[in-house]
Scaffold this motif. Structure first.
Motif, PDB file in Angstrom:
ATOM      1  N   ALA A 121      20.239  10.457 -34.708  1.00 29.89           N
ATOM      2  CA  ALA A 121      18.735  11.462 -34.694  1.00 29.89           C
ATOM      3  C   ALA A 121      19.520  12.790 -34.563  1.00 29.89           C
ATOM      4  CB  ALA A 121      18.180  11.123 -33.502  1.00 29.89           C
ATOM      5  N   ALA A 122      20.414  13.185 -33.822  1.00 36.46           N
ATOM      6  CA  ALA A 122      21.060  14.369 -33.726  1.00 36.46           C
ATOM      7  C   ALA A 122      21.573  14.919 -35.033  1.00 36.46           C
ATOM      8  CB  ALA A 122      22.215  14.343 -32.645  1.00 36.46           C
ATOM      9  N   ARG A 123      22.261  13.856 -35.754  1.00 35.31           N
ATOM     10  CA  ARG A 123      22.877  14.144 -36.993  1.00 35.31           C
ATOM     11  C   ARG A 123      21.777  14.376 -37.959  1.00 35.31           C
ATOM     12  NH1 ARG A 123      27.000  15.692 -37.987  1.00 35.31           N
ATOM     13  NH2 ARG A 123      28.241  14.679 -36.442  1.00 35.31           N
ATOM     14  N   GLU A 124      20.776  13.530 -38.218  1.00 39.58           N
ATOM     15  CA  GLU A 124      19.879  13.399 -39.217  1.00 39.58           C
ATOM     16  C   GLU A 124      18.509  14.753 -38.888  1.00 39.58           C
ATOM     17  OE1 GLU A 124      15.590  11.113 -39.766  1.00 39.58           O
ATOM     18  OE2 GLU A 124      17.575   9.871 -39.200  1.00 39.58           O
ATOM     19  N   MET A 125      18.614  14.970 -37.653  1.00 39.44           N
ATOM     20  CA  MET A 125      17.558  16.136 -37.450  1.00 39.44           C
ATOM     21  C   MET A 125      17.954  17.475 -37.066  1.00 39.44           C
ATOM     22  SD  MET A 125      15.456  13.441 -34.558  1.00 39.44           S
ATOM     23  CE  MET A 125      14.673  15.197 -33.726  1.00 39.44           C
ATOM     24  N   VAL A 126      19.409  17.556 -36.812  1.00 47.59           N
ATOM     25  CA  VAL A 126      20.009  18.731 -36.512  1.00 47.59           C
ATOM     26  C   VAL A 126      21.048  19.162 -37.521  1.00 47.59           C
ATOM     27  CG1 VAL A 126      20.823  20.526 -34.835  1.00 47.59           C
ATOM     28  CG2 VAL A 126      19.108  19.166 -34.233  1.00 47.59           C
ATOM     29  N   MET A 127      22.099  18.371 -37.086  1.00 48.90           N
ATOM     30  CA  MET A 127      23.661  18.680 -37.590  1.00 48.90           C
ATOM     31  C   MET A 127      23.750  18.647 -39.146  1.00 48.90           C
ATOM     32  SD  MET A 127      24.843  19.186 -34.798  1.00 48.90           S
ATOM     33  CE  MET A 127      24.479  18.755 -33.086  1.00 48.90           C
TER      34      MET A 127
END
Length: 155
Positions: A121-127
């Motif tokens: 989710a961190a990768r998909e939503m932000v990074m």
């Protein structure tokens, strides 16, 4: 662009609105993803506090403090996690009047699965949506803001 707010210029208004909306949509978005392993974002945070604690054991009051939650809310969450076998209560060896909360092996397994979901989710939503330079800048900006709200910092 949002309507200009009293006392803020257009850029400040846009930033304030973006921060406000982000704070409101982030938790439901993470709750939806974590449903796959039967957790909410708050429950995941509670399990993380236990995982990070010495011997993976804390009192409910310590868990509440570390997750910025009132003790009654944490007590209810611990009850739900206990029913599912993810944590267990035991009499505290240092004070028999209180219980220590311990992360169980099942809790560690669910936590590992949830951590993978969080990383994705961190990768998909932000990074994946901002550049590495912007990510570094955002981290350096948000750190002092968090510190100003909680000088002790995330425990």
């Amino acid at each position: 662009m949002a309507k200009k707010m009293h006392g803020l210029n257009e850029f400040e208004t846009d930033l304030w609105v973006a921060l406000t909306v982000l704070s409101q949509v982030f938790t439901p978005a993470m709750d939806q993803r974590l449903r796959e392993v039967g957790l909410t974002l708050f429950e995941y945070g509670a399990l993380m506090t236990l995982s990070d604690a010495p011997d993976r054991v804390l009192r409910i009051s310590e868990m509440a403090e570390r997750t910025y939650a009132p003790v009654p809310r944490m007590s209810k969450v611990v009850g739900r996690l206990e029913e599912r076998g993810l944590v267990r209560r035991a009499a505290s060896p240092s004070d028999r009047r209180v219980s220590d909360i311990e992360l169980t092996p099942a809790g560690r397994r669910v936590l590992l699965a949830a951590a993978k979901i969080q990383a994705h989710a961190a990768r998909e939503m932000v990074m994946d949506r901002i550049s590495p330079t912007d990510a570094a800048a955002l981290a350096s900006i948000l750190g002092p803001l968090v510190h100003s709200l909680d000088p002790a910092g995330p425990l």
